[in-house]
Design a protein around this motif. Structure first.
Motif, mmCIF file in Angstrom:
data_model
loop_
_atom_site.group_PDB
_atom_site.id
_atom_site.type_symbol
_atom_site.label_atom_id
_atom_site.label_comp_id
_atom_site.label_asym_id
_atom_site.label_seq_id
_atom_site.Cartn_x
_atom_site.Cartn_y
_atom_site.Cartn_z
ATOM 1 N N PHE A 104 0.847 -1.190 0.000
ATOM 2 C CA PHE A 104 0.000 0.000 0.000
ATOM 3 C C PHE A 104 0.886 1.244 0.000
ATOM 4 C CE2 PHE A 104 -2.828 -3.226 1.545
ATOM 5 C CZ PHE A 104 -4.083 -2.860 1.073
ATOM 6 N N SER A 105 0.480 2.261 -0.754
ATOM 7 C CA SER A 105 1.214 3.521 -0.784
ATOM 8 C C SER A 105 1.049 4.252 0.545
ATOM 9 C CB SER A 105 0.696 4.405 -1.918
ATOM 10 O OG SER A 105 -0.680 4.683 -1.742
ATOM 11 N N GLU A 106 1.980 5.157 0.844
ATOM 12 C CA GLU A 106 1.928 5.905 2.103
ATOM 13 C C GLU A 106 1.146 7.211 1.988
ATOM 14 O OE1 GLU A 106 5.835 4.650 4.643
ATOM 15 O OE2 GLU A 106 6.061 6.317 3.221
ATOM 16 N N ARG A 107 0.891 7.667 0.760
ATOM 17 C CA ARG A 107 0.164 8.920 0.582
ATOM 18 C C ARG A 107 -0.758 8.799 -0.625
ATOM 19 N NH1 ARG A 107 4.204 12.155 0.428
ATOM 20 N NH2 ARG A 107 4.103 13.098 2.489
ATOM 21 N N GLY A 108 -1.968 9.322 -0.494
ATOM 22 C CA GLY A 108 -2.900 9.293 -1.606
ATOM 23 C C GLY A 108 -2.361 10.025 -2.820
ATOM 24 N N GLY A 109 -2.653 9.472 -4.015
ATOM 25 C CA GLY A 109 -2.220 10.106 -5.248
ATOM 26 C C GLY A 109 -0.802 9.800 -5.654
ATOM 27 N N GLU A 110 -0.113 8.956 -4.881
ATOM 28 C CA GLU A 110 1.269 8.602 -5.184
ATOM 29 C C GLU A 110 1.449 7.098 -5.049
ATOM 30 O OE1 GLU A 110 3.909 10.783 -2.663
ATOM 31 O OE2 GLU A 110 3.107 12.734 -3.234
ATOM 32 N N GLY A 111 2.410 6.544 -5.813
ATOM 33 C CA GLY A 111 2.773 5.147 -5.637
ATOM 34 C C GLY A 111 1.748 4.181 -6.190
ATOM 35 N N SER A 112 1.660 3.014 -5.558
ATOM 36 C CA SER A 112 0.788 1.957 -6.054
ATOM 37 C C SER A 112 0.236 1.131 -4.902
ATOM 38 C CB SER A 112 1.552 1.052 -7.030
ATOM 39 O OG SER A 112 2.633 0.414 -6.357
ATOM 40 N N VAL A 113 -0.791 0.357 -5.228
ATOM 41 C CA VAL A 113 -1.418 -0.572 -4.285
ATOM 42 C C VAL A 113 -1.481 -1.926 -4.975
ATOM 43 C CG1 VAL A 113 -3.554 -1.139 -3.060
ATOM 44 C CG2 VAL A 113 -2.765 1.236 -3.162
ATOM 45 N N ARG A 114 -1.164 -2.985 -4.250
ATOM 46 C CA ARG A 114 -1.170 -4.319 -4.838
ATOM 47 C C ARG A 114 -1.729 -5.351 -3.867
ATOM 48 N NH1 ARG A 114 0.082 -1.981 -8.726
ATOM 49 N NH2 ARG A 114 1.803 -2.282 -10.200
ATOM 50 N N ILE A 115 -2.596 -6.206 -4.379
ATOM 51 C CA ILE A 115 -2.862 -7.502 -3.771
ATOM 52 C C ILE A 115 -2.657 -8.509 -4.894
ATOM 53 C CG2 ILE A 115 -4.576 -9.049 -2.764
ATOM 54 C CD1 ILE A 115 -5.697 -6.809 -1.192
ATOM 55 N N GLY A 116 -1.546 -9.223 -4.826
ATOM 56 C CA GLY A 116 -1.125 -10.052 -5.948
ATOM 57 C C GLY A 116 -1.182 -11.532 -5.669
ATOM 58 N N ALA A 117 -2.033 -11.949 -4.749
ATOM 59 C CA ALA A 117 -2.202 -13.366 -4.460
ATOM 60 C C ALA A 117 -3.681 -13.641 -4.238
ATOM 61 C CB ALA A 117 -1.390 -13.764 -3.226
ATOM 62 N N GLY A 118 -4.049 -14.895 -4.231
ATOM 63 C CA GLY A 118 -5.443 -15.238 -3.996
ATOM 64 C C GLY A 118 -6.265 -15.241 -5.268
ATOM 65 N N GLU A 119 -7.571 -15.436 -5.123
ATOM 66 C CA GLU A 119 -8.467 -15.559 -6.267
ATOM 67 C C GLU A 119 -8.759 -14.217 -6.923
ATOM 68 O OE1 GLU A 119 -11.936 -17.537 -4.925
ATOM 69 O OE2 GLU A 119 -10.905 -19.409 -4.414
ATOM 70 N N LEU A 120 -8.558 -13.129 -6.200
ATOM 71 C CA LEU A 120 -8.849 -11.789 -6.702
ATOM 72 C C LEU A 120 -7.561 -10.969 -6.682
ATOM 73 C CD1 LEU A 120 -10.947 -9.634 -7.561
ATOM 74 C CD2 LEU A 120 -11.438 -9.269 -5.139
ATOM 75 N N ARG A 121 -7.144 -10.467 -7.843
ATOM 76 C CA ARG A 121 -5.919 -9.674 -7.950
ATOM 77 C C ARG A 121 -6.297 -8.211 -8.187
ATOM 78 N NH1 ARG A 121 -1.693 -13.443 -8.865
ATOM 79 N NH2 ARG A 121 -2.506 -15.429 -8.084
ATOM 80 N N ILE A 122 -5.683 -7.314 -7.428
ATOM 81 C CA ILE A 122 -6.000 -5.890 -7.489
ATOM 82 C C ILE A 122 -4.713 -5.095 -7.639
ATOM 83 C CG2 ILE A 122 -6.874 -3.913 -6.159
ATOM 84 C CD1 ILE A 122 -8.849 -5.857 -4.821
ATOM 85 N N SER A 123 -4.726 -4.108 -8.544
ATOM 86 C CA SER A 123 -3.603 -3.179 -8.632
ATOM 87 C C SER A 123 -4.128 -1.779 -8.913
ATOM 88 C CB SER A 123 -2.613 -3.607 -9.720
ATOM 89 O OG SER A 123 -3.175 -3.475 -11.007
ATOM 90 N N VAL A 124 -3.510 -0.788 -8.253
ATOM 91 C CA VAL A 124 -3.797 0.631 -8.478
ATOM 92 C C VAL A 124 -2.458 1.318 -8.699
ATOM 93 C CG1 VAL A 124 -4.753 2.752 -7.531
ATOM 94 C CG2 VAL A 124 -5.847 0.549 -6.998
ATOM 95 N N ASP A 125 -2.311 2.001 -9.823
ATOM 96 C CA ASP A 125 -1.070 2.696 -10.139
ATOM 97 C C ASP A 125 -1.374 4.149 -10.447
ATOM 98 O OD1 ASP A 125 1.046 0.526 -10.232
ATOM 99 O OD2 ASP A 125 -0.448 -0.318 -11.587
ATOM 100 N N GLU A 126 -0.627 5.049 -9.791
ATOM 101 C CA GLU A 126 -0.776 6.475 -10.052
ATOM 102 C C GLU A 126 0.135 6.873 -11.202
ATOM 103 O OE1 GLU A 126 -3.051 8.234 -8.837
ATOM 104 O OE2 GLU A 126 -3.733 6.931 -7.206
#
Length: 337
Positions: A104-126
């Motif tokens: 998880f990023s440390e500040r909104g609007g910067e960096g990225s968020v990842r959940i890269g395991a399990g049945e559901l994969r999520i990514s957010v990239d600024e």
């Protein structure tokens, strides 16, 4: 339930600041609100640390939402699609114990968020263009871009329960979005002239149990960019509130604890949210209910209604802004862990 509105005194943060002191306690200099994300969630170690990103994209025809969350030893993930015309719903959900391949990023609007395991994969990239949202599960696959609008403000806020229990939250309501969501093999398209996206980002060390209200809505009535952000219960008594009006990209902070009235025996009945500057009625169109229990110590109960807001909200200059049919949601959520 609170019976009358209560004004609070809040401080506007105007420079970047760390959320935590070197010893992990809340930094008093971070307590306040800002128009852009300024607090850095430099949380280290374990100890009721909660991190999440929740995104919701709405249009005239559909709703797509997903969340990525982490609580020290576990990670949760969910995605949900609603066809507003037919009422069709499709959802995916996963739980990772222990949490792995999670960031998880440390500040909104910067960096990225990842959940890269399990049945559901999520990514957010600024990116320079905006927030790139990608979700993949057996039922749902999404690739969306939430446009970054130059000069557009949002609400960042630190809620101080104590020096050891605190929350940094970012509410970024009503940004234009575009892209596709594939639902059980069928592709659905969001277009930037119709779709609006909202981010609820949280980073903190939470108390438990906790109960909160949250409501948000956005639209472009008469070509004007209007968004409403309201909350309650979880912030009561802290001196911080997450209430604001957004007009044409400018944030109007509403520093008062609002009164929420609704019928817990009938979530489809109208809700009322009132204060000195807020007089809103929310009329549900669709209600999502959930009550998940795990072992003896964990429970997540929620009622999230989607529908339309109407009423008035007073801007900083005294203008009574008419809210007429803005689409959004209102919710009551209880968490224990």
């Amino acid at each position: 339930m609170q019976s009358s509105p209560h004004a609070v005194r809040e401080r506007e943060i105007t420079a970047r600041v760390d959320l935590c002191l070197p010893d992990g306690r809340l930094n008093p200099a971070a307590v306040g609100w800002s128009r852009v994300p300024l607090q850095r969630a430099n949380i280290r170690g374990w100890g009721r640390t909660m991190r999440w990103d929740y995104w919701c994209v709405t249009s005239q025809e559909m709703v797509f939402a997903f969340s990525a969350s982490s609580l020290d030893y576990l990670a949760g993930e969910s995605a949900w699609f609603l066809d507003r015309r037919t009422g069709e719903q499709v959802s995916s959900r996963g739980l990772l114990v222990p949490a792995r391949h999670v960031s998880f990023s440390e500040r909104g609007g910067e960096g990225s968020v990842r959940i890269g395991a399990g049945e559901l994969r999520i990514s957010v990239d600024e990116t320079a263009e905006g927030s790139r949202l990608r979700v993949r599960s057996a039922e749902l696959e999404a690739d969306l871009l939430v446009r970054r609008v130059p000069g557009r403000e949002s609400l960042s806020l630190v809620v101080p329960w104590s020096s050891r229990r605190f929350q940094y939250t970012l509410k970024d309501v009503g940004r234009p979005a575009e892209g596709t969501v594939r639902v059980n093999g069928r592709t659905r398209t969001f277009t930037a002239d119709d779709a609006l996206a909202t981010l609820d980002l949280g980073r903190g060390r939470w108390r438990s149990p906790i109960l909160w209200n949250w409501g948000a809505a956005a639209g472009r009535p008469g070509g004007r960019d209007v968004a409403v952000q309201v909350g309650g219960k979880w912030t009561d008594g802290t001196g911080s509130v997450e209430n604001a009006l957004l007009l044409d990209g400018r944030l109007h902070k509403i520093s008062e604890e609002l009164v929420w009235r609704y019928d817990t025996s009938d979530w489809h009945a109208p809700w009322r949210i009132t204060g000195e500057r807020v007089d809103l009625e929310f009329v549900p169109e669709h209600v999502r209910l959930g009550d998940v229990r795990r072992a003896l110590y964990m429970r997540s109960r929620e009622a999230q209604a989607f529908g339309h807001y109407r009423g008035t909200v007073v801007a900083d200059d005294g203008e009574a802004v008419e809210i007429d049919g803005l689409y959004g949601w209102a919710e009551e959520v209880y968490r224990r862990w």
